[in-house]
Design an enzyme around this catalytic site. Structure first.
Site, PDB file in Angstrom:
ATOM      1  CE  LYS A 127      37.056  29.855  39.411  1.00 28.60           C
ATOM      2  NZ  LYS A 127      36.459  29.273  38.205  1.00 28.60           N
ATOM      3  CG  ASP A 176      38.661  37.645  41.540  1.00 31.53           C
ATOM      4  OD1 ASP A 176      38.081  37.880  40.457  1.00 31.53           O
ATOM      5  OD2 ASP A 176      38.522  36.575  42.170  1.00 31.53           O
ATOM      6  CE1 TYR A 198      34.799  35.133  34.474  1.00 30.06           C
ATOM      7  CE2 TYR A 198      34.194  37.022  33.124  1.00 30.06           C
ATOM      8  CZ  TYR A 198      33.842  35.854  33.786  1.00 30.06           C
ATOM      9  OH  TYR A 198      32.536  35.434  33.771  1.00 30.06           O
TER      10      TYR A 198
HETATM   11  P1  KE4 Z   1      31.924  32.363  38.819  1.00 26.73           P
HETATM   12  O1  KE4 Z   1      30.843  33.424  38.861  1.00 26.73           O
HETATM   13  O2  KE4 Z   1      32.082  31.767  37.433  1.00 26.73           O
HETATM   14  O3  KE4 Z   1      31.765  31.307  39.896  1.00 26.73           O
HETATM   15  O4  KE4 Z   1      33.321  33.090  39.162  1.00 26.73           O
HETATM   16  C1  KE4 Z   1      33.697  34.195  38.396  1.00 26.73           C
HETATM   17  C2  KE4 Z   1      35.194  34.383  38.520  1.00 26.73           C
HETATM   18  C3  KE4 Z   1      35.667  35.402  39.331  1.00 26.73           C
HETATM   19  N1  KE4 Z   1      36.996  35.609  39.481  1.00 26.73           N
HETATM   20  C4  KE4 Z   1      37.901  34.819  38.849  1.00 26.73           C
HETATM   21  C5  KE4 Z   1      39.361  35.082  39.041  1.00 26.73           C
HETATM   22  C6  KE4 Z   1      37.464  33.764  38.001  1.00 26.73           C
HETATM   23  O5  KE4 Z   1      38.377  33.001  37.375  1.00 26.73           O
HETATM   24  C7  KE4 Z   1      36.087  33.544  37.839  1.00 26.73           C
HETATM   25  C8  KE4 Z   1      35.551  32.465  36.933  1.00 26.73           C
HETATM   26  N2  KE4 Z   1      36.503  31.710  36.225  1.00 26.73           N
HETATM   27  C9  KE4 Z   1      36.058  31.166  34.955  1.00 26.73           C
HETATM   28  C10 KE4 Z   1      37.255  30.453  34.324  1.00 26.73           C
HETATM   29  N3  KE4 Z   1      38.164  31.378  33.763  1.00 26.73           N
HETATM   30  C11 KE4 Z   1      34.879  30.269  35.107  1.00 26.73           C
HETATM   31  C12 KE4 Z   1      34.545  29.441  33.885  1.00 26.73           C
HETATM   32  C13 KE4 Z   1      33.337  29.969  33.155  1.00 26.73           C
HETATM   33  O6  KE4 Z   1      33.151  31.195  33.070  1.00 26.73           O
HETATM   34  O7  KE4 Z   1      32.551  29.096  32.671  1.00 26.73           O
END
Ligand code: KE4
Length: 424
Positions: free
Chosen positions: A265, A237, A142
């Site tokens: 993060k 990523d 993801y």
């Molecule tokens: P954000 O757009 O949510 O800040 O980041 C996206 C993203 C990109 N790449 C990786 C490897 C990620 O894990 C994420 C976001 N992680 C999720 C948890 N699996 C965020 C939690 C959510 O979607 O509410």
């Protein structure tokens, strides 16, 4: 009706699913989400006064624990000078120099406001730099809700059993090829079927959005070689693994030098931040120097950067990565004891972990999908009732922080053992 239930009833009237991000809705485990009133150290306190040991850590940013004093005071101090300028500010220079120092593959970096923006920008930049359109990604990885990457995605996209999102044009999705992680034959076949057509491979070096599994020896190195030999860019990523698995993230752990890296993060200390960076010649294609446009009103926001810099400074001062490894090892030893002989498997790298409710190796999405989600849901709620909060989905990673003491870990695993006894 509890305060959380009352709030959720109100939320449902005005917010889709009652949440601002799908995984929070507890659809993967059933029941209703609790509402958090406050968070400090490794604990959350709900609006109903329930306190719990937190292993979600707001999905990764809370690596020092919640509301660490150095971060809170940095934000408080920054706020006295203004909240947002929309002009360059000194913290942007300090953050850029810090990221480039800690992640040597990043020679130039641009701040954005989320991990999604970071990966989206990496993809557009890779396409602009190479003049190619196709992207190769891995099933279950993801990368945020980017149209081109919501194909066989993980995290919330998996939890809801709709790996491909509605609203993504078929014509666009066709430009994304998804293959199984750890399957070099499939990668090579994709390259053979699309000779010199891939702008980039984008990969979570440690996939943590379908639970948690690890790259097999040589896998990442072969991706690096395939990219180099075909003029394809390698995008790591590291939104989740960056500054968590090591000072320099997963690329330091595995000795890989990607062309571009997406971050987020931890470098926001809990405030909205993302970043992307890489080789100077690639980043030179970005506006205003080059033809690839990317922008953001709040990019480089002084409060978010003050928080992120304070967090990184504290991690370095404490050599947090060594301490996180010690805590992770303790947690793993105890968890392996608690799960011995049961049809489930615990895996960990650094301060990230996952307990799959299936037996046997998990090295790609199809393995993770064997997990018994009903048993996971039962386990999740038993732990929650006993004051330990894991991610409300089998397809997420857990996180330790520097605020989790040995006593917290020991107590948590006692709760885990009791919950498992009730599940099996
Ligand atoms: P954000 O757009 O949510 O800040 O980041 C996206 C993203 C990109 N790449 C990786 C490897 C990620 O894990 C994420 C976001 N992680 C999720 C948890 N699996 C965020 C939690 C959510 O979607 O509410």
């Amino acid at each position: 009706m509890t305060a959380s239930e009352h709030l959720f009833e109100s939320a449902l009237r005005r917010i889709p699913g009652g949440v601002n991000s799908p995984v929070r809705a507890f659809r993967g485990v059933g029941g209703q989400p609790f509402f958090t009133k406050s968070a400090k150290g490794c604990r959350l306190t709900t609006v109903d006064g329930q306190e719990m040991i937190d292993y979600v850590g707001t999905w990764g940013p809370a690596i020092l624990g919640h509301a660490p004093e150095p971060v809170v005071s940095a934000v408080r101090e920054a706020a006295t000078h203004g909240l947002s300028f929309g002009t360059p500010n000194p913290l942007e220079v300090e953050m850029a120099e810090t990221i480039c120092r800690l992640v040597p593959s990043v020679e130039k970096v641009r701040m954005v406001n989320s991990g999604t923006e970071a990966t989206m920008s990496c993809v557009r930049l890779a396409r602009g730099f190479t003049g190619r359109d196709k992207i190769l990604k891995f099933e279950g990885c993801y990368h945020g809700h980017v149209d081109s990457l919501l194909v066989n995605a993980g995290s919330g996209a998996l939890t809801h059993g709709t790996p491909d999102s509605a609203g993504v044009p078929v014509a666009l999705a066709r430009l994304t090829v998804a293959v199984p992680f750890n399957d070099l034959d499939a990668v090579r076949a994709a390259f053979a079927a699309n000779p010199r057509e891939f702008a980039a491979i984008i990969v979570e070096p440690v996939p943590a959005n379908a639970g948690l599994y690890l790259p097999e020896p040589g896998f990442l190195e072969e991706l690096e070689k395939l990219c180099r030999d075909s003029g394809t860019l390698l995008i790591f990523d590291e939104v989740m693994t960056g500054f968590r698995l090591a000072r320099g993230g997963a690329q330091e752990v595995f000795g890989i030098r990607p062309d571009l890296t997406a971050l987020g993060k931890v470098i926001g200390g809990g405030l909205p931040v993302g970043a992307f960076g890489g080789r100077t010649e690639i980043m030179g294609q970005l506006s205003p120097d080059g033809p690839v446009y990317q922008a953001g009103t709040l990019s480089g926001n002084p409060l978010a950067l003050a928080a992120g810099l304070a967090q990184i400074r504290e991690l370095e001062r404490l050599d947090g990565w060594a301490r996180l490894e010690e805590s992770g090892a303790r947690f793993e030893t105890l968890a392996q004891e608690a799960t011995r002989g049961l049809p489930c498997s615990f895996r960990r790298i650094g301060s990230m972990f996952c307990l799959y409710f299936c037996e046997g190796p998990v090295v790609r999405l199809s393995d993770a999908m064997r997990s018994d989600r009903a048993k996971f849901a039962k386990f999740f709620h038993r732990c929650l009732a006993d004051g330990v909060y894991f991610a409300p989905s089998q397809f997420e990673s857990g996180f330790l922080s520097l605020a989790h003491t040995d006593a917290d870990i020991d107590e948590s695993v006692r709760v885990v053992a009791t919950a498992l006894a009730g599940v099996f």
